[in-house]
Write an enzyme that holds these catalytic residues in place. Structure first.
Site, short mmCIF file in Angstrom:
data_model
loop_
_atom_site.label_atom_id
_atom_site.label_comp_id
_atom_site.label_asym_id
_atom_site.label_seq_id
_atom_site.Cartn_x
_atom_site.Cartn_y
_atom_site.Cartn_z
N GLY A 115 2.42 -0.72 -12.30
CA GLY A 115 3.22 -1.93 -12.30
C GLY A 115 2.89 -2.87 -13.44
O GLY A 115 3.72 -3.15 -14.31
N GLU A 134 -5.29 1.82 -7.65
CA GLU A 134 -5.67 2.98 -6.84
C GLU A 134 -7.09 3.48 -7.09
O GLU A 134 -7.73 4.02 -6.18
CB GLU A 134 -4.71 4.15 -7.13
CG GLU A 134 -3.56 4.28 -6.18
CD GLU A 134 -2.38 3.39 -6.54
OE1 GLU A 134 -1.43 3.32 -5.75
OE2 GLU A 134 -2.40 2.77 -7.62
N LYS A 178 -4.44 0.29 -18.28
CA LYS A 178 -4.30 1.60 -17.65
C LYS A 178 -3.93 1.50 -16.18
O LYS A 178 -3.17 2.30 -15.66
CB LYS A 178 -5.59 2.40 -17.79
CG LYS A 178 -5.80 3.00 -19.18
CD LYS A 178 -6.99 3.94 -19.17
CE LYS A 178 -7.10 4.70 -20.47
NZ LYS A 178 -8.26 5.64 -20.46
N GLY A 179 -4.50 0.56 -15.46
CA GLY A 179 -4.18 0.40 -14.05
C GLY A 179 -5.40 0.52 -13.17
O GLY A 179 -6.27 1.37 -13.39
N GLY A 185 -0.14 -8.86 -3.72
CA GLY A 185 -1.52 -9.26 -3.50
C GLY A 185 -2.46 -8.80 -4.59
O GLY A 185 -3.66 -9.01 -4.51
N THR A 215 -9.15 -10.95 -10.43
CA THR A 215 -8.22 -10.15 -9.63
C THR A 215 -8.52 -8.66 -9.76
O THR A 215 -8.33 -7.90 -8.81
CB THR A 215 -6.77 -10.43 -10.03
OG1 THR A 215 -6.60 -10.23 -11.44
CG2 THR A 215 -6.38 -11.86 -9.70
N PHE A 222 0.81 -1.23 0.00
CA PHE A 222 0.00 0.00 0.00
C PHE A 222 0.84 1.27 0.00
O PHE A 222 0.38 2.33 0.43
CB PHE A 222 -0.97 0.00 1.18
CG PHE A 222 -1.72 -1.29 1.34
CD1 PHE A 222 -2.58 -1.73 0.34
CD2 PHE A 222 -1.56 -2.08 2.46
CE1 PHE A 222 -3.27 -2.93 0.46
CE2 PHE A 222 -2.24 -3.29 2.59
CZ PHE A 222 -3.09 -3.70 1.58
#
Length: 562
Positions: A366, A522, A518-519, A324, A452, A97
Site C-alpha cells: 500500500g 506482513e 519495500k513494505g 491502523g 509507526t 488484516f
C-alpha cells in the site's frame, strides 16, 4: 495429497528444478516431515460495518474496508452499474488484516435494503457473524523434505502445501512461495495444492502464505541444522543464494545476512549452548530459537492528486486506506519531502473511490504504491512552483498515474527480509509455554516513519505469539459450524502473554523505487512463529510440528517423546 488439485494463482502452482530422487540419494543428512497449521481468523476489534444510500441512480457507501477501489468495482458489477455510479468512502478503518479487502455480505445487504426502503441503511456484523462471513486463513498441511551435504549445503529443498477451499470459489494459501526465494538447492521443488470442501471460502490473512509457510520451512531448517551439527544461523548463511533460486533474477537488494548478523549480536546468540534441555529457572525449562523471514515487495499502479492551495498549504488526494498502519502519517511525510515543505503544510485526504484508482492496503504494497504516485505528483508540482507559477484562488493541481512506471520495473527479486529471535520458558508440570523476549531485525527498504514502522513490526511479532501458542478455530465435524465463534472461545495473546519485544532494521533502500519503500505490514509475523517453535525444541528437546503449541500437546509430547 494425491486427491487434491494443483492451482495456479499469481504464481504457478508447481515449480520444479533438478532431480529430487538423485539428490536425496547423495545427501548426507535428510529431514522429511509434515507440519500443520489450523484455521485462523483475521478479526479486527472494530466490526465490519457499512452504510449505504442511493442518490438518484448512484450508490454511495460509507464503509470500513482496506481498499475502496476494490469494493466500488465489485459493487458496480453486482448491481450492474457503471463504475462512475458507485462511490465508496472509507476514511477511518479500525483494522482489517485481510478480511476487509473485498465486498462482503453486509455491504451488499446494506445496498439492497437501502434500495427497497429508499433511505440510508447501516448494517453491522456481530462478532459471531464475522466468524462465518468475512473469511479466514485456511488450515494447511505442509510437507518439507530437505537433503544436505555433510557441510550443510542444500542438495534438496522440497516444500509441498495443501489447503482447503470452498466448492464455489478457488482459494490458495501460497505457503511455498517463501521457499522459492529463501534458499537454493540442486533439486528445488515447490507446489500449492487445494482440496474443495463445502465450507466458506478462505481469504487473505496477514502474511498470507508466508506466515504458515515459514513455520514449516524454518522449523525444518532447524531440524536439519541439528542433524548436520551446525549452528542454525550458520546453516542459513551457507545456503544464501546469489540470485533467485528458481527465477534466476537478481535481488534488489537482499540484506538477510546483515539481519542475521545484527540479530545474532543483539540477542547474545553466541552465548547459547546448542544442546536442548539444559537451562532451567525453577520449574521452567528455558530455550532460544531463531528463524529467517521474507515477504515480497510489490507495487501496483496508483493515481494521486496534489494541490498547491492559495493559502500556502498543500492538499493530497489519494485513494489509500489507513487500517491502523499509519499510512496517513507516512503519506504526509512523503509528500512533504517531495514538496520540500514542512509536514504541517500538507493535508492528506484518502479513502474515497472518487479520488481514482489505487490498490488496497494489503500485501505490504500500500504505502509503496501510494507513496510512489504522491511523490511523482508532488515532484512535478514543486517544479511548477519553482518556475514561478502563481497560485490562483482555486489552487494548482497536478495528477499522477504510475501505471506505466510500474509496468517498466526491471525484473528482479524484490523482498523484505528479516531475522527473528525468541526465548521461551516451558513449565514442566503444566506444559505452559511463555515467551520471555523477542528480537526482530529487518531489511525493509526505506523506513518513512520509525514510530509507526516499529508499531507494525511489534504488532506482527505479537501476532506470532498468538499463532504459535493460542490461535485455533475448531469446527464441529457434524455441522461444520465453529465451536466458540467469539473472542472468548477463540484464544489470542493478551497483554500478560506479550514480553519485551525489540525491533530494529538495517539500511536497505530499493534503488528502483523513487521512495525506496519495500513494505513492513506482513514481515513482522513471518518467521517469528518458527523462532518460537524452535525455542520450544531447544527448551524441551521435543519438536512440535503442529500449531498451536498448546499445554496439552507439550505434556503429551513430553510423556511419549513424540
Amino acid at each position: 495429497m494425491s486427491s487434491s488439485n494443483p492451482l495456479d494463482t499469481y504464481e504457478p502452482a508447481v515449480v520444479e528444478k533438478g532431480d529430487l530422487a538423485a539428490q536425496i540419494a547423495v545427501s548426507a543428512a535428510v529431514v522429511d516431515a509434515e507440519y500443520t497449521t489450523p484455521e485462523e481468523h483475521p478479526h479486527p476489534m472494530e466490526p465490519h460495518a457499512a452504510t449505504a444510500r442511493w442518490d438518484g441512480g448512484r450508490l454511495e457507501v460509507v464503509d470500513s474496508n482496506q481498499g475502496t477501489a476494490n469494493v466500488a468495482s465489485e459493487l458496480a458489477k453486482l448491481f450492474s452499474l457503471d463504475a462512475s455510479a458507485v462511490r465508496v468512502r472509507s476514511e477511518h478503518v479500525g483494522g482489517g488484516f485481510g478480511s476487509k479487502e473485498h465486498v462482503r455480505a453486509h455491504q451488499v445487504a446494506a445496498a439492497m435494503a437501502a434500495a427497497v426502503l429508499r433511505r440510508p441503511v447501516r448494517v453491522v456484523l456481530t462478532r459471531r457473524q464475522m466468524f462465518s462471513l468475512v473469511g479466514y486463513r485456511s488450515p494447511t498441511l505442509q510437507r518439507v523434505r530437505l537433503g544436505a551435504d555433510a557441510d550443510g549445503r542444500l542438495r534438496v529443498l522440497e516444500h509441498r502445501s495443501l489447503n482447503l477451499t470452498s466448492s464455489m470459489h478457488d482459494w490458495v494459501e501460497p505457503c511455498t512461495q517463501g521457499a522459492r526465494v529463501m534458499y537454493d538447492a540442486d533439486a528445488h521443488h515447490t507446489s500449492h495444492r487445494v482440496v474443495r470442501l463445502d465450507v466458506p471460502t478462505p481469504t487473505w490473512m496477514r502474511a498470507p502464505g508466508e506466515a504458515p509457510g515459514s513455520f514449516a520451512l524454518e522449523s525444518a531448517l532447524d531440524e536439519l541444522a541439528e542433524k548436520c551439527g551446525l549452528d542454525p544461523i550458520e546453516l542459513r548463511v551457507r545456503n544464501e543464494p546469489r540470485v533467485g533460486p528458481v527465477s534466476g533474477l537478481p535481488f534488489s537488494p537482499r540484506r538477510l545476512l546483515a539481519c542475521l548478523r545484527e540479530g545474532e549480536r543483539r540477542f547474545g546468540w553466541a552465548d547459547r549452548d546448542p544442546r536442548p534441555c539444559l537451562r532451567r529457572d525453577g520449574r521452567w525449562l528455558l530455550g532460544t530459537g531463531m528463524a529467517a523471514a521474507s515477504f515480497p515487495a510489490m507495487a501496483v499502479p496508483a493515481t494521486a492528486e496534489v494541490t498547491a492551495e492559495a493559502d500556502g498549504g498543500f492538499t493530497v488526494r489519494v485513494n489509500a486506506a489507513d487500517i491502523g498502519t499509519g499510512a496517513r502519517t507516512a503519506l504526509t511525510l512523503i509528500a512533504a519531502d517531495a514538496l520540500r515543505a514542512s509536514p504541517g503544510r500538507v493535508h492528506v485526504r484518502l479513502g474515497d473511490s472518487d479520488f481514482g484508482q489505487a490498490g488496497p492496503a494489503g500485501a505490504s504494497m500500500g504505502t509503496r504504491s501510494w507513496g510512489w504516485a504522491v511523490t511523482v505528483a508532488a515532484g512535478e508540482l514543486r517544479e511548477r512552483l519553482a518556475s514561478g507559477a502563481v497560485v490562483p484562488p482555486e489552487g494548482i493541481t497536478v495528477r499522477s498515474d504510475t501505471a506505466e512506471a510500474v509496468r517498466a520495473l526491471a525484473g528482479r527479486e524484490r523482498h523484505s527480509f528479516g531475522a527473528q529471535f525468541a526465548e521461551v520458558a516451558v513449565d514442566v508440570g503444566t506444559g505452559e509455554v511463555r515467551v520471555r523476549r523477542m528480537l526482530g531485525v529487518f531489511a525493509a527498504g526505506r523506513i518513512v516513519n520509525s514510530l509507526t514502522a516499529r508499531n507494525q513490526l511489534v504488532g506482527g511479532m505479537t501476532w506470532a505469539i498468538s499463532m504459535a501458542l493460542h490461535e485455533e478455530a475448531v469446527r464441529d465435524r457434524v455441522t461444520g459450524g465453529l465451536v466458540g465463534a467469539d473472542l472468548a472461545g477463540y484464544h489470542f495473546a493478551a497483554h500478560a502473554d506479550v514480553p519485551l519485544i525489540e525491533v530494529d532494521w538495517v539500511d536497505d533502500p530499493d534503488p528502483d523505487d523513487p521512495v525506496g519503500i519495500k513494505g513492513i505490514g506482513e514481515i513482522g509475523i513471518v518467521g517469528a512463529v518458527a523462532a518460537i517453535a524452535n525455542a520450544v525444541w531447544h527448551a524441551t528437546g521435543v519438536r512440535h510440528r503442529q500449531l498451536p503449541i498448546r499445554p496439552d500437546r507439550v505434556l503429551l509430547a513430553g510423556a511419549t517423546d513424540a
